[in-house]
Write a protein that holds these residues in place. Structure first.
Motif, mmCIF file in Angstrom:
data_model
loop_
_atom_site.group_PDB
_atom_site.id
_atom_site.type_symbol
_atom_site.label_atom_id
_atom_site.label_comp_id
_atom_site.label_asym_id
_atom_site.label_seq_id
_atom_site.Cartn_x
_atom_site.Cartn_y
_atom_site.Cartn_z
ATOM 1 N N LEU A 82 -5.097 12.334 20.306
ATOM 2 C CA LEU A 82 -5.775 13.473 20.833
ATOM 3 C C LEU A 82 -5.249 14.321 21.970
ATOM 4 C CD1 LEU A 82 -7.957 12.815 18.415
ATOM 5 C CD2 LEU A 82 -6.254 13.207 17.227
ATOM 6 N N THR A 83 -4.017 13.971 22.843
ATOM 7 C CA THR A 83 -3.342 14.795 23.962
ATOM 8 C C THR A 83 -3.602 16.311 22.924
ATOM 9 O OG1 THR A 83 -2.886 13.228 24.103
ATOM 10 C CG2 THR A 83 -2.392 15.320 25.907
ATOM 11 N N ASN A 84 -2.608 16.687 22.291
ATOM 12 C CA ASN A 84 -2.344 17.669 21.860
ATOM 13 C C ASN A 84 -2.228 17.963 20.541
ATOM 14 O OD1 ASN A 84 -1.639 20.041 22.330
ATOM 15 N ND2 ASN A 84 0.362 20.114 22.749
ATOM 16 N N VAL A 85 -2.977 18.570 19.453
ATOM 17 C CA VAL A 85 -2.491 18.561 18.266
ATOM 18 C C VAL A 85 -2.530 20.125 17.608
ATOM 19 C CG1 VAL A 85 -3.815 17.847 15.973
ATOM 20 C CG2 VAL A 85 -5.040 16.897 18.124
ATOM 21 N N ASN A 138 -6.041 24.808 0.551
ATOM 22 C CA ASN A 138 -5.579 23.575 1.653
ATOM 23 C C ASN A 138 -5.811 24.108 2.890
ATOM 24 O OD1 ASN A 138 -3.675 21.462 2.439
ATOM 25 N ND2 ASN A 138 -4.270 20.295 1.301
ATOM 26 N N GLY A 139 -4.772 24.925 3.439
ATOM 27 C CA GLY A 139 -5.017 25.031 4.949
ATOM 28 C C GLY A 139 -6.425 25.958 5.384
ATOM 29 N N GLY A 140 -7.175 26.228 4.791
ATOM 30 C CA GLY A 140 -8.853 25.999 5.077
ATOM 31 C C GLY A 140 -9.654 24.896 5.634
ATOM 32 N N ASP A 141 -9.068 23.520 4.953
ATOM 33 C CA ASP A 141 -9.284 22.967 5.207
ATOM 34 C C ASP A 141 -9.009 22.237 6.923
ATOM 35 O OD1 ASP A 141 -10.282 21.776 2.915
ATOM 36 O OD2 ASP A 141 -9.065 21.094 2.049
ATOM 37 N N GLY A 142 -7.278 22.457 7.001
ATOM 38 C CA GLY A 142 -6.374 21.960 8.143
ATOM 39 C C GLY A 142 -7.920 23.229 9.363
ATOM 40 N N ILE A 143 -8.441 24.452 8.452
ATOM 41 C CA ILE A 143 -8.530 25.309 9.790
ATOM 42 C C ILE A 143 -9.853 24.858 10.623
ATOM 43 C CG2 ILE A 143 -8.953 27.615 10.776
ATOM 44 C CD1 ILE A 143 -6.439 28.820 8.681
ATOM 45 N N ALA A 144 -10.562 24.173 9.368
ATOM 46 C CA ALA A 144 -11.859 24.102 9.792
ATOM 47 C C ALA A 144 -11.768 22.292 10.443
ATOM 48 C CB ALA A 144 -12.750 23.580 8.374
ATOM 49 N N VAL A 145 -10.990 21.747 10.007
ATOM 50 C CA VAL A 145 -10.332 20.685 10.690
ATOM 51 C C VAL A 145 -10.446 20.690 12.767
ATOM 52 C CG1 VAL A 145 -9.008 18.308 11.783
ATOM 53 C CG2 VAL A 145 -9.498 19.161 9.584
ATOM 54 N N ALA A 146 -9.222 22.261 13.158
ATOM 55 C CA ALA A 146 -8.796 22.763 13.655
ATOM 56 C C ALA A 146 -10.975 23.175 14.676
ATOM 57 C CB ALA A 146 -8.279 24.235 13.971
ATOM 58 N N ARG A 147 -10.680 23.871 13.896
ATOM 59 C CA ARG A 147 -12.631 23.734 15.107
ATOM 60 C C ARG A 147 -13.689 23.168 15.293
ATOM 61 N NH1 ARG A 147 -16.505 24.375 11.847
ATOM 62 N NH2 ARG A 147 -15.615 26.012 10.098
ATOM 63 N N LEU A 148 -12.979 21.952 14.849
ATOM 64 C CA LEU A 148 -14.301 21.288 14.931
ATOM 65 C C LEU A 148 -13.312 19.722 15.795
ATOM 66 C CD1 LEU A 148 -15.323 19.349 10.799
ATOM 67 C CD2 LEU A 148 -17.072 20.966 12.636
ATOM 68 N N HIS A 206 -11.965 21.501 18.385
ATOM 69 C CA HIS A 206 -11.837 21.985 19.187
ATOM 70 C C HIS A 206 -13.204 22.420 20.385
ATOM 71 C CE1 HIS A 206 -11.119 26.834 21.367
ATOM 72 N NE2 HIS A 206 -12.547 26.788 21.475
ATOM 73 N N LEU A 207 -14.367 21.699 18.913
ATOM 74 C CA LEU A 207 -15.716 21.992 19.434
ATOM 75 C C LEU A 207 -16.547 20.140 19.941
ATOM 76 C CD1 LEU A 207 -17.635 23.232 16.511
ATOM 77 C CD2 LEU A 207 -17.560 23.997 18.927
ATOM 78 N N ARG A 208 -14.750 19.497 20.226
ATOM 79 C CA ARG A 208 -15.233 18.401 21.117
ATOM 80 C C ARG A 208 -13.854 18.092 21.864
ATOM 81 N NH1 ARG A 208 -15.184 12.575 17.531
ATOM 82 N NH2 ARG A 208 -16.512 12.857 15.498
ATOM 83 N N HIS A 209 -13.614 19.831 22.466
ATOM 84 C CA HIS A 209 -12.190 19.343 23.844
ATOM 85 C C HIS A 209 -11.157 19.346 23.306
ATOM 86 C CE1 HIS A 209 -16.619 21.232 25.935
ATOM 87 N NE2 HIS A 209 -16.492 20.252 25.758
ATOM 88 N N ILE A 210 -11.345 18.957 21.827
ATOM 89 C CA ILE A 210 -9.658 18.599 21.555
ATOM 90 C C ILE A 210 -8.415 19.381 21.514
ATOM 91 C CG2 ILE A 210 -7.894 16.943 20.409
ATOM 92 C CD1 ILE A 210 -11.084 15.454 19.427
ATOM 93 N N PRO A 211 -7.302 19.441 22.742
ATOM 94 C CA PRO A 211 -6.031 21.247 22.483
ATOM 95 C C PRO A 211 -5.972 20.833 21.143
ATOM 96 C CG PRO A 211 -5.911 19.252 24.739
ATOM 97 C CD PRO A 211 -7.041 18.280 23.791
ATOM 98 N N VAL A 212 -6.145 22.140 20.718
ATOM 99 C CA VAL A 212 -5.351 21.948 19.110
ATOM 100 C C VAL A 212 -4.604 23.641 18.590
ATOM 101 C CG1 VAL A 212 -7.860 23.243 18.460
ATOM 102 C CG2 VAL A 212 -6.114 21.571 16.699
ATOM 103 N N THR A 213 -3.769 23.440 17.734
ATOM 104 C CA THR A 213 -2.954 24.320 17.669
ATOM 105 C C THR A 213 -2.817 24.477 16.233
ATOM 106 O OG1 THR A 213 -2.023 24.421 19.710
ATOM 107 C CG2 THR A 213 -0.555 26.095 17.829
ATOM 108 N N THR A 229 6.293 18.476 21.942
ATOM 109 C CA THR A 229 5.160 18.795 22.760
ATOM 110 C C THR A 229 3.374 18.411 22.302
ATOM 111 O OG1 THR A 229 4.571 20.794 22.496
ATOM 112 C CG2 THR A 229 6.227 20.390 24.036
ATOM 113 N N PHE A 230 3.313 18.123 20.934
ATOM 114 C CA PHE A 230 2.156 17.540 20.211
ATOM 115 C C PHE A 230 2.811 15.842 20.386
ATOM 116 C CE2 PHE A 230 3.034 22.194 18.656
ATOM 117 C CZ PHE A 230 1.874 22.490 18.984
ATOM 118 N N THR A 231 0.817 15.842 19.975
ATOM 119 C CA THR A 231 1.266 14.113 20.279
ATOM 120 C C THR A 231 0.978 13.874 18.522
ATOM 121 O OG1 THR A 231 -1.361 14.068 20.570
ATOM 122 C CG2 THR A 231 0.755 13.980 22.060
ATOM 123 N N THR A 232 0.040 14.515 17.540
ATOM 124 C CA THR A 232 -0.169 14.341 16.100
ATOM 125 C C THR A 232 -0.423 16.148 15.054
ATOM 126 O OG1 THR A 232 -2.286 12.379 16.785
ATOM 127 C CG2 THR A 232 -2.561 14.084 15.231
#
Ligand SMILES: NC(=O)C1=CN([C@@H]2O[C@H](COP(=O)(O)OP(=O)(O)OC[C@H]3O[C@@H](n4cnc5c(N)ncnc54)[C@H](O)[C@@H]3O)[C@@H](O)[C@H]2O)[C@@H](O)CC1
Ligand SMILES: [K+]
Length: 219
Positions: free
Chosen positions: A50-53, A62-72, A74-81, A119-122
């Protein structure tokens, strides 16, 4: 509650509708539970670095699920785009809501393809779920092919995008995932050989959507 049966796309829509509109569980609650289940798997499985997600989101729920995952994440300090590849003119209410929330959290959301996918890892695949209704074509098909070519580990939300939830066959192109977290019930397409080849390891996440019979038996 763990349920073993597999359901069709139509049943998935009917059970969602029953849970939201008859039982009264708000849609964002279900989406948050879906996102929590995906985040839990991402943060505990050795399959995902999870270095760069990168979350690739379509314009439906389905996209809404994905954006909610991005927020969760981000709150764990995991870099996400978030790469929003769906047509926003046809965005679902839930997608729009998640997008607006993500922007307020300062999450990086782009509608342009990131320069270097490697450059992404996952990758989290949130392009299409059970709402897929026709073959994937054009730029969306190109995006799916490019994501597959990166050979990055992909976790699919609900079903690998492009897979027909009823037959397990790719509709045009489909995401090649190493894991799929499918919501509430397995999908008939994911019980087929083809569906399983695209889905990888399948986990069923109980997010609180049940068929009417199950609820009536509880009463
Ligand atoms: N209702 C809810 O709050 C919940 C939704 N969930 C998620 O929502 C998903 C279903 O959401 P939707 O019904 O919005 O459907 P999808 O998010 O699967 O996508 C539907 C959208 O894509 C369009 N579309 C279909 N095929 C296309 C193609 N080939 N090319 C371009 N556009 C295409 C449709 O017209 C529609 O706008 C589930 O798979 C699940 O991931 C779950 O999280 C449970 C809770
Ligand atoms: K998906």
């Amino acid at each position: 509650m763990t349920v073993k049966k597999a359901i069709s796309a139509q049943q998935a829509r009917t059970f969602d509708d029953y849970t939201i509109n008859h039982l009264g569980i708000p849609s964002p609650v279900l989406m948050e539970r879906a996102a929590l289940a995906v985040t839990q798997r991402l943060t505990t499985s050795i399959n995902f670095e999870l270095t760069n997600v990168l979350i690739v989101a379509g314009s439906g729920n389905n996209g809404g699920d994905g954006i909610a995952v991005a927020r969760l994440l981000h709150l764990r300090h995991i870099p996400v785009t978030v790469w929003l590849i769906g047509n926003l003119d046809h965005a679902s209410e839930q997608l729009t809501q998640q997008y607006e929330i993500a922007k307020r959290y300062g999450i990086h959301v782009t509608q342009t393809k990131p320069d270097q996918l490697t450059t992404f890892t996952t990758v989290v695949d949130a392009v299409f779920g059970v709402g897929l209704s026709r073959p994937i074509a054009g730029q969306l098909a190109e995006a799916v092919q490019e994501l597959n070519q990166t050979n990055l580990p992909i976790l699919a939300i609900d079903i690998p995008s492009g897979i027909d939830a009823d037959t397990g066959q790719p509709m045009g192109v489909a995401i090649q995932a190493i894991e799929t977290i499918t919501m509430s019930y397995n999908k008939i397409g994911l019980t087929t050989k083809s569906g399983q080849l695209y889905a990888g390891r399948i986990t069923i996440a109980d997010i609180g959507i049940y068929d009417p019979e199950t609820i009536e038996r509880l009463g």
